[in-house]
Design a protein around this motif. Structure first.
Motif, PDB file in Angstrom:
ATOM      1  N   TYR A 141       8.203  25.708  43.800  1.00 30.24           N
ATOM      2  CA  TYR A 141       8.300  26.447  42.540  1.00 30.24           C
ATOM      3  C   TYR A 141       9.772  26.579  42.172  1.00 30.24           C
ATOM      4  CZ  TYR A 141       8.029  30.204  39.130  1.00 30.24           C
ATOM      5  OH  TYR A 141       8.165  30.943  37.988  1.00 30.24           O
ATOM      6  N   TRP A 142      10.096  26.366  40.895  1.00 33.27           N
ATOM      7  CA  TRP A 142      11.488  26.432  40.447  1.00 33.27           C
ATOM      8  C   TRP A 142      11.718  27.667  39.575  1.00 33.27           C
ATOM      9  CZ3 TRP A 142       9.072  21.422  39.743  1.00 33.27           C
ATOM     10  CH2 TRP A 142       9.452  20.503  40.716  1.00 33.27           C
ATOM     11  N   PRO A 143      12.254  28.729  40.144  1.00 33.02           N
ATOM     12  CA  PRO A 143      12.537  29.924  39.348  1.00 33.02           C
ATOM     13  C   PRO A 143      13.827  29.788  38.528  1.00 33.02           C
ATOM     14  CG  PRO A 143      13.159  30.297  41.625  1.00 33.02           C
ATOM     15  CD  PRO A 143      12.510  28.943  41.578  1.00 33.02           C
ATOM     16  N   ALA A 144      14.768  29.001  39.023  1.00 32.45           N
ATOM     17  CA  ALA A 144      16.047  28.805  38.328  1.00 32.45           C
ATOM     18  C   ALA A 144      15.958  27.562  37.448  1.00 32.45           C
ATOM     19  CB  ALA A 144      17.182  28.654  39.336  1.00 32.45           C
ATOM     20  N   CYS A 145      16.039  27.784  36.139  1.00 29.02           N
ATOM     21  CA  CYS A 145      15.889  26.685  35.188  1.00 29.02           C
ATOM     22  C   CYS A 145      17.007  26.724  34.157  1.00 29.02           C
ATOM     23  CB  CYS A 145      14.527  26.776  34.491  1.00 29.02           C
ATOM     24  SG  CYS A 145      13.126  26.749  35.632  1.00 29.02           S
ATOM     25  N   LEU A 146      16.955  25.785  33.232  1.00 24.89           N
ATOM     26  CA  LEU A 146      17.954  25.690  32.174  1.00 24.89           C
ATOM     27  C   LEU A 146      18.101  27.027  31.457  1.00 24.89           C
ATOM     28  CD1 LEU A 146      19.827  24.062  30.273  1.00 24.89           C
ATOM     29  CD2 LEU A 146      17.776  23.350  29.033  1.00 24.89           C
ATOM     30  N   LYS A 147      19.340  27.494  31.372  1.00 28.53           N
ATOM     31  CA  LYS A 147      19.631  28.766  30.719  1.00 28.53           C
ATOM     32  C   LYS A 147      20.736  28.539  29.693  1.00 28.53           C
ATOM     33  CE  LYS A 147      20.070  32.414  33.341  1.00 28.53           C
ATOM     34  NZ  LYS A 147      20.686  33.428  34.256  1.00 28.53           N
ATOM     35  N   ILE A 148      20.552  29.103  28.520  1.00 29.18           N
ATOM     36  CA  ILE A 148      21.554  28.987  27.463  1.00 29.18           C
ATOM     37  C   ILE A 148      22.200  30.347  27.250  1.00 29.18           C
ATOM     38  CG2 ILE A 148      21.917  28.556  25.007  1.00 29.18           C
ATOM     39  CD1 ILE A 148      19.746  26.432  25.168  1.00 29.18           C
ATOM     40  N   GLY A 149      23.525  30.397  27.383  1.00 28.53           N
ATOM     41  CA  GLY A 149      24.238  31.663  27.248  1.00 28.53           C
ATOM     42  C   GLY A 149      23.774  32.651  28.300  1.00 28.53           C
ATOM     43  N   ASN A 150      23.442  33.853  27.874  1.00 35.18           N
ATOM     44  CA  ASN A 150      22.940  34.880  28.785  1.00 35.18           C
ATOM     45  C   ASN A 150      21.431  35.040  28.667  1.00 35.18           C
ATOM     46  OD1 ASN A 150      25.526  35.584  29.813  1.00 35.18           O
ATOM     47  ND2 ASN A 150      25.925  36.742  27.945  1.00 35.18           N
ATOM     48  N   GLY A 151      20.780  34.000  28.162  1.00 33.74           N
ATOM     49  CA  GLY A 151      19.336  34.051  27.972  1.00 33.74           C
ATOM     50  C   GLY A 151      18.578  33.975  29.275  1.00 33.74           C
ATOM     51  N   GLU A 152      17.261  33.959  29.164  1.00 34.11           N
ATOM     52  CA  GLU A 152      16.408  33.894  30.333  1.00 34.11           C
ATOM     53  C   GLU A 152      16.433  32.486  30.936  1.00 34.11           C
ATOM     54  OE1 GLU A 152      12.506  35.162  29.347  1.00 34.11           O
ATOM     55  OE2 GLU A 152      13.125  37.184  28.768  1.00 34.11           O
ATOM     56  N   SER A 153      16.048  32.413  32.180  1.00 35.51           N
ATOM     57  CA  SER A 153      15.981  31.124  32.872  1.00 35.51           C
ATOM     58  C   SER A 153      14.738  30.373  32.407  1.00 35.51           C
ATOM     59  CB  SER A 153      15.929  31.352  34.382  1.00 35.51           C
ATOM     60  OG  SER A 153      15.892  30.125  35.073  1.00 35.51           O
ATOM     61  N   GLY A 154      14.935  29.225  31.801  1.00 38.14           N
ATOM     62  CA  GLY A 154      13.827  28.437  31.283  1.00 38.14           C
ATOM     63  C   GLY A 154      13.644  28.652  29.798  1.00 38.14           C
ATOM     64  N   LEU A 155      13.563  27.555  29.041  1.00 36.90           N
ATOM     65  CA  LEU A 155      13.399  27.620  27.592  1.00 36.90           C
ATOM     66  C   LEU A 155      11.962  27.335  27.196  1.00 36.90           C
ATOM     67  CD1 LEU A 155      16.494  25.485  26.484  1.00 36.90           C
ATOM     68  CD2 LEU A 155      16.431  27.917  27.080  1.00 36.90           C
ATOM     69  N   ASN A 156      11.645  27.677  25.965  1.00 39.19           N
ATOM     70  CA  ASN A 156      10.376  27.304  25.344  1.00 39.19           C
ATOM     71  C   ASN A 156      10.738  26.727  23.983  1.00 39.19           C
ATOM     72  OD1 ASN A 156       8.298  28.452  27.306  1.00 39.19           O
ATOM     73  ND2 ASN A 156       9.615  30.218  26.932  1.00 39.19           N
ATOM     74  N   ILE A 157      11.112  25.444  23.991  1.00 41.33           N
ATOM     75  CA  ILE A 157      11.709  24.868  22.791  1.00 41.33           C
ATOM     76  C   ILE A 157      10.738  24.760  21.631  1.00 41.33           C
ATOM     77  CG2 ILE A 157      13.449  23.610  24.125  1.00 41.33           C
ATOM     78  CD1 ILE A 157      11.792  21.048  23.609  1.00 41.33           C
ATOM     79  N   ASP A 158       9.434  24.749  21.926  1.00 38.73           N
ATOM     80  CA  ASP A 158       8.450  24.687  20.850  1.00 38.73           C
ATOM     81  C   ASP A 158       8.307  26.027  20.131  1.00 38.73           C
ATOM     82  OD1 ASP A 158       7.436  25.658  23.285  1.00 38.73           O
ATOM     83  OD2 ASP A 158       5.371  25.295  22.652  1.00 38.73           O
TER      84      ASP A 158
END
Length: 202
Positions: A141-158
């Motif tokens: 399981y990958w809890p650490a994901c792509l983060k932008i700025g101080n946002g949450e770990s993991g995006l939902n680009i849709d």
């Protein structure tokens, strides 16, 4: 007799030579493939490299599933990103990584809600099987994901970045080891500069 400290250093020295050689091969390849710091519109099939435009969760199904090296590109401005690799001038690499399961790893970065939901679903199915003599659930399981700025770990680009364009560039490295793929990461950084959103310590 023998000196264990010298033996240890001998192994470390040999590993450094091997890593330097592999990293150098990747650097040469990256410079040849991505001339002028640009992703070519047509990539030779034998290179086993594919560029995918990602817009909706279903697009992840076309991404290479097993071991590989991947680069995430977007036209979203994330700040002082010094990475020079681009696609169509407007897309810039903001993240590079390696994994033994690229498709699911990319899903964790770009469609994090879906990734978490599907992971829990797979886990629950396995747990039900365990009760009937099945095997334990060992999927990473990958809890650490792509983060932008101080946002949450993991995006939902849709959901949050619909107005932006997203691409994933994947180098198929089936049958590789993590040690090899890490050298690809380091080589990429040496050639193009480390993407701003790649926050690992390599």
């Amino acid at each position: 007799m023998y000196n264990v400290e010298e033996m240890k250093q001998t192994i470390l020295d040999a590993a450094k030579v091997a890593n330097d050689k592999v990293r150098g091969q990747f650097e040469s390849a990256f410079k040849a493939i991505y001339r002028d710091n640009a992703v070519p519109r047509e990539i030779e099939k034998e290179l086993k490299i594919k560029l995918h435009k990602i817009e909706k969760p279903e697009d992840i199904n076309y991404v290479h599933a097993t071991a590989g090296f991947y680069i995430i590109l977007t036209d979203l401005d994330i700040g002082n990103n010094k990475c020079t690799l681009r696609h169509d001038d407007t897309m810039v690499a903001i993240y590079r990584g390696e994994c033994n399961k690229v498709k699911r790893r990319v899903q964790s970065h770009l469609f994090n809600k879906q990734y978490k939901a599907e992971y829990k679903q797979r886990e629950s199915i396995y747990c039900a099987k365990i009760e009937h003599g099945g095997k334990d659930f060992h999927e990473q399981y990958w809890p650490a994901c792509l983060k932008i700025g101080n946002g949450e770990s993991g995006l939902n680009i849709d959901e949050d970045f619909k107005e932006n364009n997203w691409y994933v560039l994947v180098h198929n490295m089936r049958k590789s080891s993590q040690a090899v793929r890490v050298q690809a990461e380091l080589a990429f950084d040496n050639v193009f500069g480390k993407p701003l959103a790649s926050r690992d310590k390599t």
